[in-house]
Design an enzyme around this catalytic site. Structure first.
Site, PDB file in Angstrom:
ATOM      1  N   ASN A  83     -33.215   2.392  20.656  1.00  0.00           N
ATOM      2  CA  ASN A  83     -33.049   2.262  22.116  1.00  0.00           C
ATOM      3  C   ASN A  83     -33.634   3.438  22.876  1.00  0.00           C
ATOM      4  O   ASN A  83     -33.216   4.582  22.667  1.00  0.00           O
ATOM      5  CB  ASN A  83     -31.556   2.182  22.472  1.00  0.00           C
ATOM      6  N   LYS A 106     -39.204 -10.903  18.479  1.00  0.00           N
ATOM      7  CA  LYS A 106     -39.910  -9.683  18.079  1.00  0.00           C
ATOM      8  C   LYS A 106     -40.166  -9.698  16.566  1.00  0.00           C
ATOM      9  O   LYS A 106     -41.226  -9.261  16.106  1.00  0.00           O
ATOM     10  CB  LYS A 106     -39.099  -8.440  18.468  1.00  0.00           C
ATOM     11  N   ALA A 143     -22.868 -12.729  23.793  1.00  0.00           N
ATOM     12  CA  ALA A 143     -22.727 -13.669  22.670  1.00  0.00           C
ATOM     13  C   ALA A 143     -23.486 -13.116  21.468  1.00  0.00           C
ATOM     14  O   ALA A 143     -24.632 -12.675  21.601  1.00  0.00           O
ATOM     15  CB  ALA A 143     -23.294 -15.028  23.060  1.00  0.00           C
ATOM     16  N   ASP A 195     -51.132  -6.186  32.776  1.00  0.00           N
ATOM     17  CA  ASP A 195     -49.704  -6.457  32.986  1.00  0.00           C
ATOM     18  C   ASP A 195     -49.564  -7.639  33.948  1.00  0.00           C
ATOM     19  O   ASP A 195     -50.258  -7.718  34.962  1.00  0.00           O
ATOM     20  CB  ASP A 195     -48.997  -5.223  33.558  1.00  0.00           C
ATOM     21  N   TYR A 199     -33.975 -12.650  21.419  1.00  0.00           N
ATOM     22  CA  TYR A 199     -34.980 -11.598  21.662  1.00  0.00           C
ATOM     23  C   TYR A 199     -35.445 -10.995  20.333  1.00  0.00           C
ATOM     24  O   TYR A 199     -36.651 -10.883  20.065  1.00  0.00           O
ATOM     25  CB  TYR A 199     -34.393 -10.510  22.570  1.00  0.00           C
ATOM     26  N   THR A 214     -39.080  -3.241  17.631  1.00  0.00           N
ATOM     27  CA  THR A 214     -37.712  -2.761  17.855  1.00  0.00           C
ATOM     28  C   THR A 214     -36.904  -2.685  16.557  1.00  0.00           C
ATOM     29  O   THR A 214     -37.197  -3.421  15.596  1.00  0.00           O
ATOM     30  CB  THR A 214     -37.014  -3.719  18.843  1.00  0.00           C
ATOM     31  N   ASP A 215     -35.864  -1.855  16.585  1.00  0.00           N
ATOM     32  CA  ASP A 215     -34.940  -1.796  15.444  1.00  0.00           C
ATOM     33  C   ASP A 215     -34.130  -3.090  15.298  1.00  0.00           C
ATOM     34  O   ASP A 215     -33.538  -3.345  14.248  1.00  0.00           O
ATOM     35  CB  ASP A 215     -33.997  -0.588  15.573  1.00  0.00           C
ATOM     36  N   GLU A 216     -34.097  -3.903  16.355  1.00  0.00           N
ATOM     37  CA  GLU A 216     -33.236  -5.087  16.332  1.00  0.00           C
ATOM     38  C   GLU A 216     -33.688  -6.135  15.314  1.00  0.00           C
ATOM     39  O   GLU A 216     -32.940  -7.055  14.999  1.00  0.00           O
ATOM     40  CB  GLU A 216     -33.156  -5.718  17.727  1.00  0.00           C
TER      41      GLU A 216
HETATM   42  P1  NAD Z   1     -40.041  -3.787  30.004  1.00  0.00           P
HETATM   43  O1  NAD Z   1     -39.340  -5.096  30.132  1.00  0.00           O
HETATM   44  O2  NAD Z   1     -39.595  -2.639  30.827  1.00  0.00           O
HETATM   45  O3  NAD Z   1     -41.609  -3.981  30.302  1.00  0.00           O
HETATM   46  C1  NAD Z   1     -42.323  -5.083  29.826  1.00  0.00           C
HETATM   47  C2  NAD Z   1     -43.647  -5.137  30.584  1.00  0.00           C
HETATM   48  O4  NAD Z   1     -44.410  -6.252  30.060  1.00  0.00           O
HETATM   49  C3  NAD Z   1     -43.487  -5.393  32.091  1.00  0.00           C
HETATM   50  O5  NAD Z   1     -44.340  -4.533  32.817  1.00  0.00           O
HETATM   51  C4  NAD Z   1     -43.921  -6.848  32.280  1.00  0.00           C
HETATM   52  O6  NAD Z   1     -44.480  -7.118  33.547  1.00  0.00           O
HETATM   53  C5  NAD Z   1     -44.953  -6.983  31.162  1.00  0.00           C
HETATM   54  N1  NAD Z   1     -45.158  -8.382  30.749  1.00  0.00           N
HETATM   55  C6  NAD Z   1     -44.209  -9.311  30.475  1.00  0.00           C
HETATM   56  N2  NAD Z   1     -44.806 -10.486  30.172  1.00  0.00           N
HETATM   57  C7  NAD Z   1     -46.151 -10.274  30.213  1.00  0.00           C
HETATM   58  C8  NAD Z   1     -47.289 -11.088  29.978  1.00  0.00           C
HETATM   59  N3  NAD Z   1     -47.180 -12.385  29.636  1.00  0.00           N
HETATM   60  N4  NAD Z   1     -48.511 -10.535  30.105  1.00  0.00           N
HETATM   61  C9  NAD Z   1     -48.662  -9.231  30.465  1.00  0.00           C
HETATM   62  N5  NAD Z   1     -47.618  -8.416  30.720  1.00  0.00           N
HETATM   63  C10 NAD Z   1     -46.376  -8.933  30.589  1.00  0.00           C
HETATM   64  O7  NAD Z   1     -39.992  -3.444  28.454  1.00  0.00           O
HETATM   65  P2  NAD Z   1     -39.878  -2.041  27.725  1.00  0.00           P
HETATM   66  O8  NAD Z   1     -38.468  -1.674  27.599  1.00  0.00           O
HETATM   67  O9  NAD Z   1     -40.843  -1.110  28.333  1.00  0.00           O
HETATM   68  O10 NAD Z   1     -40.390  -2.447  26.255  1.00  0.00           O
HETATM   69  C11 NAD Z   1     -41.766  -2.362  25.911  1.00  0.00           C
HETATM   70  C12 NAD Z   1     -41.935  -2.779  24.471  1.00  0.00           C
HETATM   71  O11 NAD Z   1     -41.168  -1.936  23.624  1.00  0.00           O
HETATM   72  C13 NAD Z   1     -41.462  -4.199  24.181  1.00  0.00           C
HETATM   73  O12 NAD Z   1     -42.358  -4.786  23.270  1.00  0.00           O
HETATM   74  C14 NAD Z   1     -40.088  -4.010  23.547  1.00  0.00           C
HETATM   75  O13 NAD Z   1     -39.794  -5.068  22.670  1.00  0.00           O
HETATM   76  C15 NAD Z   1     -40.294  -2.711  22.808  1.00  0.00           C
HETATM   77  N6  NAD Z   1     -39.098  -1.890  22.588  1.00  0.00           N
HETATM   78  C16 NAD Z   1     -38.308  -1.521  23.633  1.00  0.00           C
HETATM   79  C17 NAD Z   1     -37.217  -0.682  23.418  1.00  0.00           C
HETATM   80  C18 NAD Z   1     -36.329  -0.210  24.551  1.00  0.00           C
HETATM   81  O14 NAD Z   1     -35.322   0.443  24.295  1.00  0.00           O
HETATM   82  N7  NAD Z   1     -36.661  -0.487  25.814  1.00  0.00           N
HETATM   83  C19 NAD Z   1     -36.932  -0.262  22.125  1.00  0.00           C
HETATM   84  C20 NAD Z   1     -37.761  -0.666  21.070  1.00  0.00           C
HETATM   85  C21 NAD Z   1     -38.838  -1.469  21.329  1.00  0.00           C
HETATM   86  O1  TDX Z   2     -23.881  -3.236  31.579  1.00  0.00           O
HETATM   87  C1  TDX Z   2     -23.964  -3.146  30.334  1.00  0.00           C
HETATM   88  N1  TDX Z   2     -22.869  -2.745  29.631  1.00  0.00           N
HETATM   89  C2  TDX Z   2     -22.875  -2.607  28.272  1.00  0.00           C
HETATM   90  O2  TDX Z   2     -21.848  -2.248  27.665  1.00  0.00           O
HETATM   91  C3  TDX Z   2     -25.185  -3.440  29.617  1.00  0.00           C
HETATM   92  C4  TDX Z   2     -26.404  -3.903  30.363  1.00  0.00           C
HETATM   93  C5  TDX Z   2     -25.179  -3.282  28.241  1.00  0.00           C
HETATM   94  N2  TDX Z   2     -24.065  -2.889  27.583  1.00  0.00           N
HETATM   95  C6  TDX Z   2     -24.118  -2.675  26.122  1.00  0.00           C
HETATM   96  C7  TDX Z   2     -24.761  -3.746  25.290  1.00  0.00           C
HETATM   97  C8  TDX Z   2     -25.360  -2.945  24.150  1.00  0.00           C
HETATM   98  O3  TDX Z   2     -24.352  -2.702  23.184  1.00  0.00           O
HETATM   99  O4  TDX Z   2     -24.947  -1.511  25.947  1.00  0.00           O
HETATM  100  C9  TDX Z   2     -25.755  -1.608  24.780  1.00  0.00           C
HETATM  101  C10 TDX Z   2     -27.211  -1.487  25.167  1.00  0.00           C
HETATM  102  O5  TDX Z   2     -27.586  -2.637  25.908  1.00  0.00           O
HETATM  103  P1  TDX Z   2     -29.073  -2.843  26.481  1.00  0.00           P
HETATM  104  O6  TDX Z   2     -29.447  -1.705  27.361  1.00  0.00           O
HETATM  105  O7  TDX Z   2     -29.162  -4.206  27.049  1.00  0.00           O
HETATM  106  O8  TDX Z   2     -29.968  -2.655  25.172  1.00  0.00           O
HETATM  107  P2  TDX Z   2     -30.038  -3.442  23.754  1.00  0.00           P
HETATM  108  O9  TDX Z   2     -29.516  -4.801  23.854  1.00  0.00           O
HETATM  109  O10 TDX Z   2     -29.462  -2.523  22.724  1.00  0.00           O
HETATM  110  O11 TDX Z   2     -31.638  -3.542  23.576  1.00  0.00           O
HETATM  111  C11 TDX Z   2     -32.489  -2.429  23.911  1.00  0.00           C
HETATM  112  O12 TDX Z   2     -32.868  -1.718  22.758  1.00  0.00           O
HETATM  113  C12 TDX Z   2     -33.734  -2.381  21.859  1.00  0.00           C
HETATM  114  C13 TDX Z   2     -33.733  -2.909  24.659  1.00  0.00           C
HETATM  115  O13 TDX Z   2     -33.341  -3.625  25.817  1.00  0.00           O
HETATM  116  C14 TDX Z   2     -34.609  -3.753  23.757  1.00  0.00           C
HETATM  117  O14 TDX Z   2     -35.799  -4.131  24.439  1.00  0.00           O
HETATM  118  C15 TDX Z   2     -34.957  -2.914  22.549  1.00  0.00           C
HETATM  119  O15 TDX Z   2     -35.731  -3.660  21.659  1.00  0.00           O
END
Ligand code: NAD
Ligand code: TDX
Length: 343
Positions: free
Chosen positions: A185, A160, A283, A34, A156, A129-131
């Protein structure tokens, strides 16, 4: 003994996965790579790290470095049995203002890992991700499947989507033993306070209005992070090579409903009186995501266990409320950045 390289294992889902493996599969050895960006926090896994003087190989080894570092990645990948690839830039709001790092990490970093896994014929599981499928209208009943076309709408999601295509290309061209999971999410402990649910909770705890983007009616498909971790383990060990699996608990709700549940919990149990402020939308904001998890349920027998959304949110509120040290020092920096964006 199996050894897994966990990239991004100090982030939200990665660190939950490290805890999950230690708790449920203690014979697996973990190497975490990491870069500790603003989103990575070593304290998430500090209690599990192998002390320098210990000879035990059952603990977690941490390597501070980047997935873009070709030599470092090469030296690690040749010693492991599989790569579980979480590391990414993950926040949509950040990608809109600073897209470059998303392509450097999510595309070029994945390329570095894929080439190393190919070189040493190492099993690869890619977390996505689903996105990548884009969104639907909020009135739609459509569920994305593994065959839905890719239509990413944000920088983003585009980064992905590119990484998913690369994994498939490596499987077909070089015979890489890879699988992909696209998850909805996640929510749970250790999620960065820039994200919707932890931001709302910590705003309320700090007496700052909870911010709802746009009309507050955008819908997300929520899954507890521990269910996502169990799905990843299943796919890594029992999934078919070359396959993609969609992971969802089918809890599709709009953002205003999530906030109403949170406000109710905080008023009744946490002596808080949150207020809500509507702010400008992201946006190009995606309106609705919803996945069909039939394939992983039928093929691998996976199903979500944390299905009581309100009860799970309650325990997440409790976690942030009792772990202020984990997030408090970051709070003003995160909110200042949002203020610049008008959010
Ligand atoms: P996060 O942002 O919390 O964590 C990302 C981690 O990657 C951090 O620890 C960061 O330090 C590390 N990192 C970033 N750049 C790096 C690099 N160049 N080398 C090594 N480490 C690096 O993200 P998360 O929410 O835990 O998401 C993890 C994975 O799951 C991602 O690939 C994301 O696209 C995917 N994902 C997330 C969600 C969600 O809801 N959070 C949903 C679907 C998929
Ligand atoms: O303060 C806020 N208020 C608000 O209404 C924030 C931060 C977000 N939102 C809305 C935007 C989205 O409709 O909430 C929803 C969720 O936002 P995020 O938590 O930023 O998630 P999202 O953009 O859906 O993406 C997340 O799910 C898919 C993760 O961040 C991604 O890494 C993952 O791939």
């Amino acid at each position: 003994m199996e050894t897994l390289l966990v990239t991004g294992g100090a982030g939200f889902i990665g660190s939950n996965f490290v805890h999950f493996v230690r708790n449920h599969h203690p014979d697996t050895k973990l190497v975490v790579l990491d870069a500790l960006t603003y989103a990575g926090n070593l304290s998430n896994i500090a209690s599990l790290l192998r002390p320098a003087y210990s000879s035990s190989d059952k603990r977690v080894e941490f390597i501070h470095g980047s997935i873009n570092d070709v030599e470092l990645v090469d030296s690690i990948v040749q010693k492991v049995d599989a790569v579980v690839h979480f590391a990414a830039e993950s926040h949509n709001d950040k990608a809109i203002v600073s897209p470059d790092i998303f392509f450097e990490t999510n595309v070029m970093g994945t390329l570095t890992l894929l080439k190393a896994a190919q070189r040493y014929d190492v099993r690869f599981h890619h977390i996505s991700t689903d996105e990548v499928y884009g969104d639907t209208d909020i009135n739609s009943q459509e569920l994305f499947t593994e065959d839905s076309p890719y239509k990413p709408s944000s920088p983003y999601a585009a980064s992905k989507a590119a990484s998913d295509h690369m994994v498939r290309a490596w499987t077909r061209t070089y015979g890489l033993k890879a699988t992909i999971s696209n998850c909805s999410n996640n929510f749970g402990a250790y999620q960065h306070i820039e994200k919707f649910i932890p931001r709302a909770i910590t705003n309320a705890l700090c007496g700052i209005p909870i911010k709802l983007y746009g009309d507050g009616l955008a819908m997300r498909d929520w899954i507890h992070v521990e269910d996502q971790c169990r799905a990843i383990w299943e796919i890594l060990h029992n999934g078919r090579i070359g396959q993609t699996y969609l992971v969802s608990a089918q809890c599709v709700v709009n953002n205003k409903t999530v906030i109403d549940i949170l406000c109710d919990i905080m008023r009744t149990q946490f002596d808080c009186d949150p207020c809500i402020q509507y702010v400008r939308d992201r946006a190009g904001a995606d309106r609705r995501y919803a996945l069909n998890p039939q394939k992983i349920r039928q093929e691998l027998g996976w199903k979500p266990e944390h299905t009581q959304f309100s009860r799970e949110l309650e325990s997440v509120v409790r976690w942030y409320s009792s772990n202020e040290d984990w997030w408090k020092s970051e709070k003003s920096r995160v909110e200042e950045q949002y203020q610049i964006l008008g959010q």
